[in-house]
Design an enzyme around this catalytic site. Structure first.
Site, short mmCIF file in Angstrom:
data_model
loop_
_atom_site.label_atom_id
_atom_site.label_comp_id
_atom_site.label_asym_id
_atom_site.label_seq_id
_atom_site.Cartn_x
_atom_site.Cartn_y
_atom_site.Cartn_z
CG ASP A 1 -2.27 -30.57 12.36
OD1 ASP A 1 -1.71 -29.68 11.71
OD2 ASP A 1 -1.72 -31.64 12.68
CE LYS B 1 -2.16 -1.39 3.71
NZ LYS B 1 -1.58 -2.74 3.83
CG HIS C 1 1.54 -35.44 13.19
ND1 HIS C 1 0.55 -35.24 14.12
CD2 HIS C 1 1.51 -34.35 12.38
CE1 HIS C 1 -0.04 -34.09 13.90
NE2 HIS C 1 0.52 -33.52 12.84
CD GLU C 2 4.37 -33.09 9.88
OE1 GLU C 2 3.71 -32.77 8.88
OE2 GLU C 2 4.27 -32.50 10.98
P1 ADP Z 1 2.07 -2.02 3.29
O1 ADP Z 1 2.16 -0.54 3.28
O2 ADP Z 1 0.92 -2.56 2.52
O3 ADP Z 1 2.18 -2.65 4.64
P2 ADP Z 1 4.55 -1.76 1.92
O4 ADP Z 1 4.12 -0.93 0.78
O5 ADP Z 1 5.24 -1.06 3.02
O6 ADP Z 1 3.34 -2.58 2.49
O7 ADP Z 1 5.46 -2.94 1.36
C1 ADP Z 1 6.64 -3.31 1.98
C2 ADP Z 1 7.64 -3.77 0.95
O8 ADP Z 1 7.22 -4.97 0.34
C3 ADP Z 1 7.83 -2.80 -0.17
O9 ADP Z 1 8.78 -1.84 0.14
C4 ADP Z 1 8.28 -3.68 -1.32
O10 ADP Z 1 9.66 -3.93 -1.25
C5 ADP Z 1 7.57 -4.98 -1.03
N1 ADP Z 1 6.33 -5.08 -1.82
C6 ADP Z 1 5.07 -5.17 -1.34
N2 ADP Z 1 4.18 -5.28 -2.34
C7 ADP Z 1 4.88 -5.24 -3.49
C8 ADP Z 1 4.51 -5.29 -4.88
N3 ADP Z 1 3.24 -5.42 -5.28
N4 ADP Z 1 5.50 -5.24 -5.78
C9 ADP Z 1 6.78 -5.13 -5.41
N5 ADP Z 1 7.19 -5.05 -4.13
C10 ADP Z 1 6.26 -5.12 -3.16
ZN ZN Z 2 0.03 -31.83 11.80
#
Ligand code: ADP
Ligand code: ZN
Length: 632
Positions: free
Chosen positions: A518, A226, A441-442
């Protein structure tokens, strides 16, 4: 989720500031009096007592002032009265001045006693200057503390009162991030293209009379990109990027948050067009009803934010982007038309998205020829962008550790395990019997999965404990991305989840704590089937639960009558029991195969899905009229 993505900290080391304050105090206290004397005695000259006496005798003195400790005087020779220099000399102790005063009197010199000088200048210092310095020191200190508590940074904006602090706002003139850096998320990008165009050319929109939304809400799990998207919008539009975290607003002093909001908008509109990004907006924007508890400071901040959003004119080109993973707790007022009425979902990446993300993050990394990112993308279902970025970096670090010049597939796979399941811990402390149980188990999980037609093929089984606490695990790799699951598939998933415990029971007749996770997952799934997916005959198509938080953990709360809830519980239990019995039945039937694979795993510690299938197929071919046997 990367917490320290904020890197605009140029607030200077607080330690240095503290030392500075201490130094000022020290100088003020030690040299204060001298400093005052120096200041107050400009245009004065100290002379000897002799000189004074000579001046008296030679009738050179124009006027004089005599105090207990000093005599100061001016000379007749100086023309300009105002500029005339003041001479002073210290009085000799116990020397009578009667003679001197008589002479002065005789010569018609004006003289008087000085107002008692008991160090009035140092009085001034200790009563006014010192407290003033102290006060400023305190302010500075306070500012440092508030700066630290928020964790953000951005340089002191001068000492201007606590409330005026602009320190938290993090501004980038040019983020340098473009949509090329954001992998996947095509729908989100599409929704943002319009905003970029608007920032490029607001007039095009205002000419028609169109009003663009003032803000958009980016909704999605932590680490889905985001912040990255918001930066990319600023980067694509070549506008400054202001960012602040919702939690930075909520300060220990009431009113600070509100004034920060004011400052933020003021700063941004000065350089408009610009993007304001508010991360974790739920920290201030959470619903004001009492369910989550009230907080005056937060409410004040929220009100200020609403006022600013309503108040500013979007035609000058300030766009607010906010991020949250909990849209359902946001105050309705924030989501009203003209505010954050646009909602942009930033989903966990699908197979293609993960592949693209891996491509983006391996752009500047030397990859060996055996690297197959497609395969890696397949194995990382559920991972978010931040996980994948982390994974690639771990792999690169590993390659360096191993003294290699390029990252190979092995590096990537091992890092995947580091990132997803913690680091491998060889030299385990499990006892032999514990190891046997874990192995069975696994294999129990894997075998149930393999014998059922619709289940995902197993990619790997291991009994090497991981730091995450899992004693072993069975990794399933989906061949293709799935969005729909039939009831049959879900039931097989339940059987697979309970296959571990079933194996323990069938083989050793015991029940261990290893199955806790599980059981937890199976119960969650069964409950969803009954209360949300309408897959229970007895309950029917009635939804008994509402997903409360779709984006974080998918927890749901029940909203139905108590008796219905009781029925649902019965249904969940019946479903789980049936699946457990099925799994046990299957394992009893395939007991020999189970033993074979479990012992093999015990020896190898890690086996692949192919290894497993060799056993399974061999077994199927042995069957005289086996349903699974296929002739070619
Ligand atoms: P959020 O704000 O959703 O928590 P961030 O934007 O801070 O996430 O993402 C953290 C890091 O993860 C980014 O700096 C990037 O390196 C990587 N990342 C996350 N989503 C993507 C994407 N769609 N493409 C490339 N890198 C990504
Ligand atoms: Zn298990």
């Amino acid at each position: 989720m990367p917490n320290n993505k904020r890197n605009g900290n140029n607030g200077g080391p607080p330690v240095a500031t503290l030392v500075l304050i201490a130094a000022i105090f020290f100088i003020a206290i030690v040299f204060g009096n001298r400093l005052m004397n120096l200041l107050f005695s400009a245009g004065q000259e100290e002379v000897t007592y002799n000189t004074f006496l000579t001046a008296v005798a030679e009738n050179k003195i124009k006027d004089a002032e005599i105090s207990d400790t000093q005599i100061s005087y001016r000379l007749r020779t100086e023309e300009n009265e105002k500029r005339s220099k003041l001479y002073y000399t210290n009085r000799l102790p116990d020397v009578d001045l009667t003679e001197v005063t008589q002479t002065l009197q005789k010569n018609g010199v004006e003289f008087s006693a000085a107002p008692v000088d008991d160090g009035s200048s140092s009085m001034l210092f200790s009563w006014i200057i010192l407290p003033l310095i102290f006060f400023f020191g305190l302010m500075l200190l306070m500012r440092i503390i508030t700066n630290r508590s928020g964790g953000g940074g951005g340089g002191f904006g001068g000492i201007g009162g606590i409330g005026k602090s602009r320190a938290k706002v993090y501004m980038e003139k040019e983020t340098g991030v473009t949509f090329r850096d954001v992998a996947g998320q095509d729908e989100a990008k599409e929704s943002l293209v319009e905003i970029i165009d608007f920032l490029h050319n607001p007039k095009k929109y205002t000419a028609i009379g169109a009003k663009l939304p003032k803000g958009a809400l980016l909704v999605g799990s932590p680490g889905t990109g985001k912040t990255l998207l918001a930066k990319a919008v600023a980067g694509e539009a070549h506008v400054p990027f202001f960012s602040i975290s919702g939690s930075d607003f909520v300060e220990m002093f009431v009113g600070v948050g509100a004034s920060r909001v004011r400052d933020l908008f003021k700063e941004a509109s000065k350089v408009a067009p610009a993007i304001i990004f508010i991360d974790e907006i739920d920290a201030i924007g959470r619903s004001r009803d009492s369910r989550f508890g009230g907080n005056d400071e937060r409410e004040q901040t929220l009100n200020q934010l609403l006022a600013e959003i309503d108040g500013f004119d979007s035609s000058n080109g300030v766009v607010i982007l906010a991020a949250t993973n909990r849209p359902e707790i946001l105050d309705k007022a924030l989501l009203r038309a003209g505010r954050f009425d646009r909602r942009i979902i930033v989903d966990r990446p699908n197979l293609e998205g993960r592949y693209q993300t891996l491509l983006v993050h391996t752009r500047n990394i030397h990859l060996a020829e055996d690297v197959d990112l497609k395969k890696l993308a397949q194995a990382t279902a559920g991972a978010v962008g931040a996980d994948l970025a982390n994974l690639v970096n771990e792999a690169a670090l590993r390659a360096v550790r191993m003294g290699r010049r390029a990252v190979n597939q092995q590096d990537l796979l091992v890092s995947f395990e580091t990132v997803i399941a913690g680091t491998e811990k060889k030299g385990t402390v499990l006892t032999d019997i514990e190891k046997r149980i874990v192995s069975y188990h696994e294999v129990g999980h894997a075998l149930v999965a393999a014998m059922k037609k619709h289940s995902q093929p197993v990619s790997k089984i291991t009994i090497v404990p991981h730091t995450s606490g899992a004693l072993g695990y069975t990794m399933q790799m989906p061949e293709e991305e799935k969005f729909l699951n039939s009831k049959e598939e879900l039931i097989i998933e339940l059987q697979t989840l309970l296959g571990g415990r079933a194996a323990e029971q069938v083989v050793f007749g015991i029940q261990t704590t290893g199955a806790a996770n599980d059981i937890q997952r199976a119960t969650e799934l069964a409950r969803k089937m009954v209360t949300q997916y309408g897959m229970s005959e007895k309950i029917g198509l009635m939804a008994l639960a509402t997903a409360q938080n779709e984006y974080l953990d998918g927890k749901a709360y029940m909203d139905c009558a108590q008796t219905t809830a009781d029925d649902a519980d019965h249904e969940v239990r019946a479903l789980l029991n049936a699946c457990y019995e099925d799994a046990k039945k299957l394992l009893r039937e395939k007991r020999e195969l189970l033993d074979e694979i479990a012992l093999y795993l015990l020896e190898k510690e890690t086996i692949t899905g192919d290894d497993l299938m060799k056993f399974v197929n061999a077994d199927a071919n042995c069957l005289p009229a086996g349903e699974e046997a296929t002739e070619e």
